[in-house]
Write a protein that holds these residues in place. Structure first.
Motif, short mmCIF file in Angstrom:
data_model
loop_
_atom_site.label_atom_id
_atom_site.label_comp_id
_atom_site.label_asym_id
_atom_site.label_seq_id
_atom_site.Cartn_x
_atom_site.Cartn_y
_atom_site.Cartn_z
N GLU A 181 37.62 50.17 34.71
CA GLU A 181 38.04 48.77 34.71
C GLU A 181 36.89 47.85 35.13
O GLU A 181 36.69 46.76 34.58
CB GLU A 181 39.24 48.59 35.63
CG GLU A 181 40.51 49.24 35.09
CD GLU A 181 41.57 49.46 36.17
OE1 GLU A 181 41.31 49.09 37.34
OE2 GLU A 181 42.64 50.01 35.85
N GLY A 182 36.09 48.32 36.12
CA GLY A 182 34.91 47.56 36.51
C GLY A 182 33.89 47.48 35.40
O GLY A 182 33.22 46.46 35.22
N LEU A 183 33.76 48.57 34.62
CA LEU A 183 32.82 48.59 33.51
C LEU A 183 33.16 47.51 32.48
O LEU A 183 32.27 46.79 32.00
CB LEU A 183 32.83 49.97 32.85
CG LEU A 183 31.79 50.22 31.76
CD1 LEU A 183 30.43 50.48 32.38
CD2 LEU A 183 32.20 51.42 30.91
N GLU A 184 34.45 47.40 32.14
CA GLU A 184 34.85 46.37 31.18
C GLU A 184 34.58 44.97 31.74
O GLU A 184 34.04 44.10 31.03
CB GLU A 184 36.33 46.52 30.84
CG GLU A 184 36.77 45.56 29.74
CD GLU A 184 38.17 45.01 29.95
OE1 GLU A 184 38.74 44.44 29.00
OE2 GLU A 184 38.69 45.11 31.07
N PRO A 203 38.11 45.36 23.10
CA PRO A 203 39.32 45.42 23.92
C PRO A 203 39.23 46.56 24.91
O PRO A 203 38.51 47.55 24.68
CB PRO A 203 40.43 45.66 22.89
CG PRO A 203 39.75 46.33 21.74
CD PRO A 203 38.35 45.76 21.69
N PHE A 204 39.96 46.46 26.00
CA PHE A 204 39.90 47.50 27.04
C PHE A 204 40.28 48.86 26.48
O PHE A 204 39.71 49.88 26.87
CB PHE A 204 40.81 47.14 28.21
CG PHE A 204 40.80 48.19 29.30
CD1 PHE A 204 39.67 48.41 30.07
CD2 PHE A 204 41.94 48.97 29.53
CE1 PHE A 204 39.65 49.39 31.05
CE2 PHE A 204 41.93 49.94 30.51
CZ PHE A 204 40.78 50.16 31.28
N VAL A 205 41.22 48.91 25.55
CA VAL A 205 41.64 50.20 25.00
C VAL A 205 40.48 50.90 24.32
O VAL A 205 40.42 52.14 24.30
CB VAL A 205 42.83 50.02 24.04
CG1 VAL A 205 42.41 49.24 22.79
CG2 VAL A 205 43.38 51.39 23.63
N MET A 210 36.15 55.16 23.95
CA MET A 210 34.77 55.65 24.10
C MET A 210 34.71 56.74 25.16
O MET A 210 33.95 57.70 25.03
CB MET A 210 33.83 54.49 24.45
CG MET A 210 33.52 53.58 23.29
SD MET A 210 32.13 52.45 23.60
CE MET A 210 32.87 51.33 24.78
N ASN A 211 35.49 56.59 26.21
CA ASN A 211 35.49 57.58 27.28
C ASN A 211 36.39 58.76 26.98
O ASN A 211 36.50 59.68 27.81
CB ASN A 211 35.89 56.92 28.59
CG ASN A 211 34.74 56.17 29.23
OD1 ASN A 211 33.98 56.73 30.00
ND2 ASN A 211 34.59 54.90 28.87
#
Length: 620
Positions: A181-184, A203-205, A210-211
């Motif tokens: 969440e910090g990365l986004e 988007p966060f999704v 990617m992860n």
């Protein structure tokens, strides 16, 4: 002159001061111009500060040479993008144990996202963005995938937070999501700070996607065969027959009393579009629980080869260190033809493989506890892992190492037949819903001390369950005496490499996209590590012509001999239909293959991948 025109004495003095000041500025300018200006290498640093009242604030320090004295705060980062120089960027993040773990994780993610935002965007554009827009089938799959992974994220994070107080594994899973969440948030901050108008928002999704790179191939198999209910009855030839990563492990007692040594090689297999690479080091001082009074986890210091926007090594290569641990963890994808295994797998409850591995790396002091942590939720991410405890290798020497140096014990080094090193090497293998673990230390050391893994299961139980015909994926192994140096391991990995762009009309943008080499000498307590980026190619050895040894020696490239060796040791395999190391392959160049493999995005990539090895020099 001022006096003549009627100026007052006070004004005259002021005018004089101005003239003197201007003269001093001119002199100072000449002096400054003659001084040596600091030269920077492109390393940028930043610090995340935190207080309960204000929250997280980031201070950017621009380019820096003195990395050691960068303010620590809750988390600090230094990052250098040298992809065009050597094929790798380098990133180092350190957090402080005096801050709550969630602050460390969130701050680390924000720092990484804000400094690497441009490469994160390019990586997303080259992989998720382009793959999901390829055609209608891809769009439908990505819609299902995004819905599945989003639901999984919300459910898994809630489970992790609810169990974190009493379960160290779940605490680490929760921290993984805080960091993500910090990365986004950091990505958005970095793009905004650079005043860059990105063409599309991520988007966060898609950060979740990617992860989940290691899980997506498995999820696609599940989707095609159990969601669409009209699958082709088996994996496609492309998914199954393209070679996986290659992993080489050898532990031996060298002659001339040099002691026990580990040689390790790893060559990742992946899409050429994914080749924006980063050498990462996470030095996170997390605790075993949210309670800051709990102990710091053993695996504080984790180095790995990775990618922008991904919080672990989807290469599956880690060097883990700490006060109680020193180990190598690496893996390759396992091949699986048994689709029936998916029938009883709860896909919606799967935990991303990257999160599972990072949790195991952090909380495990021994290889046994690492294997135990990996045994939780073996759903997606079919892998074969080897985990080597370097401290156990030290124990074979019969010596003790401390910060003050090496202390020899008055005992003989055991012979091969006497070696007993329980816990030195563990192998972990996973298929959908199945996992098999075993301490193979004694059988390894007292039997065949060289092991090459290329996707065929090691354990009979897993091999039988996978329904893989092992003979189709055999690799010839030279005599053990030939592979006693990192240089010989490198050559072996190159000889057995795969280049999908060399398959003529059937070329694919896929192959072995790096080489990592690691050695450890237990007697001296010394290690060596370096890595090559880009699709692998043969670096032919040069032999000097002894008849013309002058100041400008004539160099002869013995291509015929090298190619003969390749032919002997790497016959063309049925599944590959080409040797992929043909005459004149040379370094990979995007400009020479774009017509044969159209649609392979490579934003931010160098054109030619002809780089020497890199050995990161860490500051902290």
């Amino acid at each position: 002159m001022l006096k003549v025109v009627g100026a007052s004495w006070q004004k005259t003095r002021i005018g004089t001061y101005i003239l003197i000041g201007a003269g001093l500025l001119v002199v100072a300018a000449f002096f400054v111009a003659g001084m040596d200006r600091p030269e920077y290498d492109g390393t940028y640093c930043a610090t995340a500060f935190w207080t309960e009242k204000v929250g997280l604030q980031i201070e950017y320090w621009k380019q820096q040479n003195d990395l050691v004295n960068i303010p620590k705060g809750a988390a600090r980062i230094c990052y250098k993008d040298s992809i065009y120089q050597n094929g790798w960027a380098q990133l180092e993040i350190e957090t402080q144990r005096s801050y709550p773990d969630w602050v460390q994780a969130l701050g680390a993610g924000m720092l990484e996202g804000s400094l690497t935002w441009n490469n994160i965007y390019n990586q997303w554009l080259n992989t998720i963005g382009s793959a999901c827009d390829k055609d209608e089938n891809a769009q439908n799959f990505c819609t299902w995938l995004r819905d599945t992974i989003s639901a999984n994220y919300f459910a898994t994070k809630q489970r992790a937070l609810a169990r974190a107080d009493h379960d160290q594994y779940w605490h680490q899973i929760a921290l993984y999501f805080f960091q993500l969440e910090g990365l986004e948030a950091g990505f958005k901050r970095g793009a905004s700070r650079s005043r860059s108008d990105v063409e599309e928002e991520i988007p966060f999704v898609d950060f979740l996607l990617m992860n989940s790179a290691a899980d997506i191939q498995d999820l696609k198999i599940y989707y095609e065969n159990y969601v669409l209910k009209e699958g082709n009855g088996g994996q496609s030839e492309k998914n199954f027959f393209l070679p996986s990563a290659t992993m080489f492990t050898k532990i031996f007692q060298s002659e001339a009393n040099s002691g026990w040594q580990l040689l390790f090689g790893h060559s990742s297999a992946g899409s050429y579009s994914s080749m924006l690479r980063i050498q990462k080091r996470y030095k996170f001082r997390y605790h075993f629980s949210p309670d800051q009074r709990s102990n710091t986890v053993p695996g504080v210091d984790i180095s790995f080869t990775g990618y922008p926007g991904i919080l672990g090594s989807t290469d599956d290569f880690y060097i883990v260190k700490g006060r109680q641990v020193q180990s190598i963890v690496a893996g390759v994808a396992i091949k699986n033809e048994n689709l029936d295994l998916w029938k009883n797998v709860p896909v919606t409850e799967a935990i991303p493989l990257t999160a599972r591995v990072m949790a195991a790396n952090r909380i495990s002091q021994s290889r046994r506890t690492w294997a135990r942590a990996m045994s939780r939720h073996p759903f997606t991410g079919n892998k074969q892992w080897v985990s080597v405890d370097l401290k156990k290798l030290n124990a074979l020497e019969g010596s003790q190492h401390s910060n003050g140096g090496e202390v020899e014990n008055e005992i003989d080094i055991p012979t091969k037949s006497e070696v007993s090193a329980d816990g030195l090497i563990w192998v972990v293998e996973q298929l959908p819903g199945l996992l098999h673990v075993k301490d193979v230390s004694n059988s390894f050391l007292n039997g065949n001390t060289t092991w090459v893994a290329n996707g065929v299961p090691y354990f009979d139980e897993i091999l039988e369950a996978s329904r893989v015909p092992a003979e189709n994926f055999s690799m010839d192994l030279p005599d053990g005496d030939e592979l006693n140096t990192l240089e010989s391991v490198e050559k072996y990995l190159r000889l057995n490499g795969f280049r999908g762009d060399l398959l003529g009309d059937e070329s694919v943008p896929y192959g072995n996209i790096d080489i990592k080499l690691f050695s450890f000498n237990a007697k001296r307590g010394l290690s060596d590590y370096h890595a090559f980026a880009g699709p692998i190619f043969m670096r032919f050895h040069h032999n000097q012509n002894e008849d013309t040894l002058t100041s400008e020696s004539h160099v002869v490239v013995d291509l015929a001999t090298e190619l003969e060796v390749i032919t002997e040791r790497r016959p063309v395999r049925n599944d590959m239909r080409a040797i992929a190391m043909r005459r004149g392959s040379g370094p990979f160049k995007w400009s020479t293959v774009v017509e044969r493999i159209p649609g392979a995005e490579h934003e931010g990539h160098p054109d030619e991948w002809d780089f020497d090895h890199v050995s990161p020099k860490w500051a902290w």
